[in-house]
Scaffold this active site. Sequence first.
Site, mmCIF file in Angstrom:
data_model
loop_
_atom_site.group_PDB
_atom_site.id
_atom_site.type_symbol
_atom_site.label_atom_id
_atom_site.label_comp_id
_atom_site.label_asym_id
_atom_site.label_seq_id
_atom_site.Cartn_x
_atom_site.Cartn_y
_atom_site.Cartn_z
ATOM 1 N N GLU A 230 3.872 4.042 -0.371
ATOM 2 C CA GLU A 230 4.793 4.412 -1.436
ATOM 3 C C GLU A 230 5.777 5.451 -0.897
ATOM 4 O OE1 GLU A 230 2.573 5.612 -4.888
ATOM 5 O OE2 GLU A 230 1.583 3.651 -5.066
ATOM 6 N N PRO A 231 6.857 5.728 -1.645
ATOM 7 C CA PRO A 231 7.847 6.696 -1.146
ATOM 8 C C PRO A 231 7.233 8.043 -0.768
ATOM 9 C CG PRO A 231 8.758 5.505 -3.007
ATOM 10 C CD PRO A 231 7.322 5.077 -2.899
ATOM 11 N N GLN B 55 16.221 0.130 31.961
ATOM 12 C CA GLN B 55 16.578 0.815 33.209
ATOM 13 C C GLN B 55 16.728 -0.177 34.362
ATOM 14 O OE1 GLN B 55 17.197 4.009 33.078
ATOM 15 N NE2 GLN B 55 17.709 4.329 35.225
ATOM 16 N N GLY C 58 19.988 -1.756 34.209
ATOM 17 C CA GLY C 58 21.127 -0.848 34.339
ATOM 18 C C GLY C 58 22.070 -0.969 33.152
ATOM 19 N N SER D 57 1.139 7.796 5.302
ATOM 20 C CA SER D 57 -0.085 7.978 6.070
ATOM 21 C C SER D 57 -1.252 8.380 5.174
ATOM 22 C CB SER D 57 0.132 9.045 7.154
ATOM 23 O OG SER D 57 1.095 8.605 8.097
ATOM 24 N N LEU E 71 0.831 -1.205 0.000
ATOM 25 C CA LEU E 71 0.000 0.000 0.000
ATOM 26 C C LEU E 71 0.870 1.261 0.000
ATOM 27 C CD1 LEU E 71 -2.825 1.313 0.177
ATOM 28 C CD2 LEU E 71 -2.657 1.116 2.672
ATOM 29 N N ILE F 273 7.893 -2.262 2.423
ATOM 30 C CA ILE F 273 7.154 -3.502 2.259
ATOM 31 C C ILE F 273 7.822 -4.624 3.047
ATOM 32 C CG2 ILE F 273 6.242 -5.164 0.614
ATOM 33 C CD1 ILE F 273 5.093 -2.243 0.490
ATOM 34 N N ARG G 157 19.512 -10.300 40.757
ATOM 35 C CA ARG G 157 20.544 -9.291 41.017
ATOM 36 C C ARG G 157 20.478 -8.822 42.470
ATOM 37 N NH1 ARG G 157 25.455 -7.162 39.353
ATOM 38 N NH2 ARG G 157 25.454 -4.877 39.433
ATOM 39 N N GLU H 65 1.621 0.111 10.283
ATOM 40 C CA GLU H 65 0.155 -0.039 10.194
ATOM 41 C C GLU H 65 -0.569 1.234 10.633
ATOM 42 O OE1 GLU H 65 -0.412 -2.427 8.520
ATOM 43 O OE2 GLU H 65 -0.041 -4.398 9.348
#
Length: 382
Positions: A129-130, A337, A340, A134, A127, A159, A269, A364
């Site tokens: 293209e360059p 996070q 670490g 959207s 669907l 694609i 840990r 999408e």
Amino acid sequence: MGVDRELPTPEAYELLELTRDLVAAELAPRAAADEEAARFPREVFRTLGRAGLLGLPYPEEFGGGGQPYEVYLQVVEELAAGWLAVGLGVSVHTLACFPVAAYGSDEQRRRLLPDLIGGEPLGAYCLSEPHSGSDAAALATKAYLDGGAYTVNGTKAWITHGGYADFYTLFARTAPDKSHGISCFHVPGDARGVRAAPPEKKMGLRSSPTAQVHFDDVRVAEGDRIGAEGQGLPIALSALDGGRLGIAACAVGVAQAALDTAVAYARERRQFGQRVADFQGMRFMLADMATGVAAARALYLTAARRRDAGRPYGTQAAMAKLFATDTAMRVATDAVQVLGGYGYVSDFPAERFMREAKVLQIVEGTNQIQRMVIGRHLADPR
């Protein structure tokens, strides 16, 4: 950690167990190395096809699994938790099959669908293209009818499976009208004039090839046009509603994998004489992560159940895609996070989850587009 799921049938529980076994045996052991090397696991999709996982939501009479979307999406989630490139690949393949299943003639369904969902071929959805992402209605690829066949010229961009797909579900302009001049076509991957550019070099999701695909004087039989001429845009948008649920499920899979990684690390840990998981601040952080994952899963399942019941679900699909992918990005970032310094190195999977989560906010329909869809519904529910 296994997810405690609520499924509608004993068969569905067996299907999810099969999926988990395949993830443990075929996906998880190789995901990190193949992502690092940008290797596309084409044979994995053949394995999934032989297991019946490439046609789950399609009718049994055509060789599909006959499963509700509620079940299919949870399979996609499990696959994505093991390896996003595979979960997303199954979602894209399902998206590429949708126009034939939902809009094809009886003859087209009998002729095409058993092969498309049978396990061997892999599909792509063309669907974007360059210069038309959207704004899908602005696509420029053209198809004109000449002597019982269409001649197609144009370039598609971003694609998934470009260059590897066995068939392309292609949208091309057959008339000047922006919204009513687009038609849908089924194009074999080996058709003369179809060629793919080298895959894009991406931040994440490297095992999933993304490429431009060029269509140069490609001849497509008139009988391989799906739906009426000019019906392509409604077909594309209808397909994307289901595709957005697939991306939401993928996002929940990535988020669950990131959460599991963070929880396992926090339990093992030790700092200042106790487990990291014993610090209240860490427990609150993990609690927020887990709540977000559970909420995202509930949202996509609610939308899926509406779809299964034949009720409108486009707005709910947009909400699920928006919330689940934003949640995946937040949870994956928090997982880094929690680990670490170890979260920032590729010896541990947290950094890969963070890179993978980002793309899910884009594909999408970007999350800005999802907000437009939801806001438009609120302003004018009709």
